[in-house]
Enzyme design. Structure first.
Site, PDB file in Angstrom:
ATOM      1  CD  GLU A  56      -1.581  -2.455   1.351  1.00 31.60           C
ATOM      2  OE1 GLU A  56      -0.530  -2.643   2.000  1.00 31.60           O
ATOM      3  OE2 GLU A  56      -2.255  -3.383   0.871  1.00 31.60           O
ATOM      4  CG  HIS A 125     -10.609  -7.561   6.518  1.00 33.57           C
ATOM      5  ND1 HIS A 125      -9.611  -6.695   6.137  1.00 33.57           N
ATOM      6  CD2 HIS A 125     -10.050  -8.784   6.565  1.00 33.57           C
ATOM      7  CE1 HIS A 125      -8.487  -7.380   5.951  1.00 33.57           C
ATOM      8  NE2 HIS A 125      -8.731  -8.645   6.209  1.00 33.57           N
TER       9      HIS A 125
END
Length: 326
Positions: A56, A125
C-alpha cells in the site's frame, strides 16, 4: 434517463467515463486485474491501468507522485484498513501539498476503498474508519449510499484537484438502484434528503442509510413521520441541511456504523448542539456501533452494530417527548 444498475457497476461506469474523457486519469491497485475491471486494460491499455505489488505504501506513494506530475490517479486500495499501512502518505503528504505550496501545486488523487464488511469477517475488515479521516486538512471524504451517488461522487472525486478518500460499503456493492445515463456529477458538501418528514430528523451515513429508511417506514405505520438525511460526504460536511431539518422537526437521531467515540454522528451532534441547541425539543440520540471490535460470531456482530430495531427505538425515545411535554 436512468436505468437500474448495481452499486459496483455504477462506480465502474463513472471510472470508465472519466478515463475516456481525460487521458490523465490512471487506475492503480493490487486488484485491478480482477474480473470486474476486465474491460479497463483492454480499453485504456496497461500504461494507464497498473496492477501494483502488494504494498500500500508503494501504490499510494506512486499515485501521489503521479498526481504531482499532472496525472489523476485512482487507487483501488481494496479495504479501508489497508490505508492504515500508508497513513503518512494519506494524512501527512499528498493532502498538504496544495496549502504548503501556497496553491501552486495540486495533488488530484482518489483513494478508493471498501469498508464495513460485517458479514462474518471479524475484527480486521469490518471497521468503519472514516471518522479518523474527516478532520484531516486537505482531504475530502465521500460515503455514497446508493448506486447513483456512487457514480456521481466518484466522478466528482476524480475531477477534484486534491486528494479524495472515496469509501464504498462492501455490503452495498450488489445493491441495485436507478442510475443516470452518461455524465453524472454529485457535488461535494451537499446532503441529500432521502425521505422527507416532519417529526424527527434522522441522519445516517453509508450502509446505515438503508437501515434508517427501513426504520422510517416501520415508524410511519405508527404515525411517526421521519425525515432521513444522507450527508453523502463527511468532508466537507453539510451541517446547514441538518440544521434546517432540525428547525422543522425539533428532534435529531444520528445513526453511524462507526464506534460511538470515533463517529461522524458525534461530530454532527456537536455542531447541532452548538449552532442549533434552541431548535431542539428533545435530547439528541446517537445510534452507533459499540466501542468494541466486531466479533466473528453473528449474534455478537449484530449486538455491536446499529440496526433497524435500534434506530426505531431511538426515534420512539425522542418522540416520547412529543406525547409528553412538547
Amino acid at each position: 434517463m436512468t436505468r437500474e444498475l448495481p452499486y459496483i457497476a455504477a462506480m465502474n461506469e463513472a471510472l470508465h467515463l472519466e478515463m475516456a474523457r481525460d487521458e490523465d486519469v490512471l487506475l492503480f491497485g493490487q486488484t485491478v486485474g480482477e474480473d470486474h475491471y476486465e474491460t479497463f486494460p483492454r480499453d485504456f491499455g496497461t500504461d494507464r491501468v497498473r496492477v501494483t505489488p502488494i504494498s500500500e505504501t508503494a501504490e499510494i506513494g506512486m499515485a501521489a507522485g503521479a498526481a504531482l506530475a499532472g496525472k489523476r490517479p485512482v487507487v483501488d486500495c481494496t479495504m479501508a484498513e489497508f490505508l492504515l499501512v500508508a497513513m503518512d502518505q494519506v494524512v501527512n503528504e499528498a493532502n498538504r501539498i496544495h496549502q504548503m505550496t501556497g496553491g501552486r501545486l495540486t495533488a488530484p488523487l482518489v483513494l478508493k476503498a471498501g469498508y464495513g464488511f460485517t458479514a462474518g469477517w471479524a475484527g480486521q475488515h469490518t471497521g468503519a474508519l472514516y471518522g479518523m479521516f474527516m478532520g484531516v486538512p486537505g482531504l475530502k471524504v465521500a460515503l455514497p449510499s446508493t448506486p447513483a451517488d456512487a457514480k456521481g461522487l466518484l466522478a466528482t472525486a476524480i475531477r477534484d484537484d486534491n486528494p479524495v478518500l472515496f469509501l464504498h460499503h462492501y455490503l452495498l456493492l450488489l445493491e441495485t438502484g436507478p442510475v443516470p445515463e452518461g455524465e453524472h456529477l454529485v457535488p461535494f458538501g451537499v446532503a441529500d434528503i432521502k425521505r422527507p418528514g416532519s417529526d424527527v430528523t434522522l441522519v445516517a451515513t453509508g450502509w446505515t442509510v438503508h437501515r434508517a429508511l427501513a426504520a422510517a417506514e416501520t415508524l410511519a405505520a405508527e404515525g411517526i413521520d421521519v425525515e432521513v438525511i444522507d450527508p453523502r460526504t463527511i468532508a466537507p460536511l453539510d451541517v446547514d441541511t441538518v440544521l434546517a431539518s432540525v428547525a422543522r422537526t425539533g428532534r435529531l437521531v444520528l445513526v453511524d456504523q462507526a464506534t460511538r467515540h470515533a463517529s461522524v454522528s458525534t461530530v454532527i451532534a456537536g455542531e447541532v448542539a452548538e449552532h442549533g441547541f434552541s431548535l431542539l425539543r428533545a435530547p439528541i440520540v446517537q445510534v452507533t456501533a459499540l466501542d468494541a471490535t466486531v466479533a466473528y460470531a453473528q449474534p455478537m456482530e449484530e449486538y455491536v452494530l446499529p440496526d433497524e430495531a435500534k434506530i426505531a427505538a431511538a426515534v420512539r425515545q425522542v418522540t416520547g417527548a412529543k406525547a409528553g411535554v412538547a
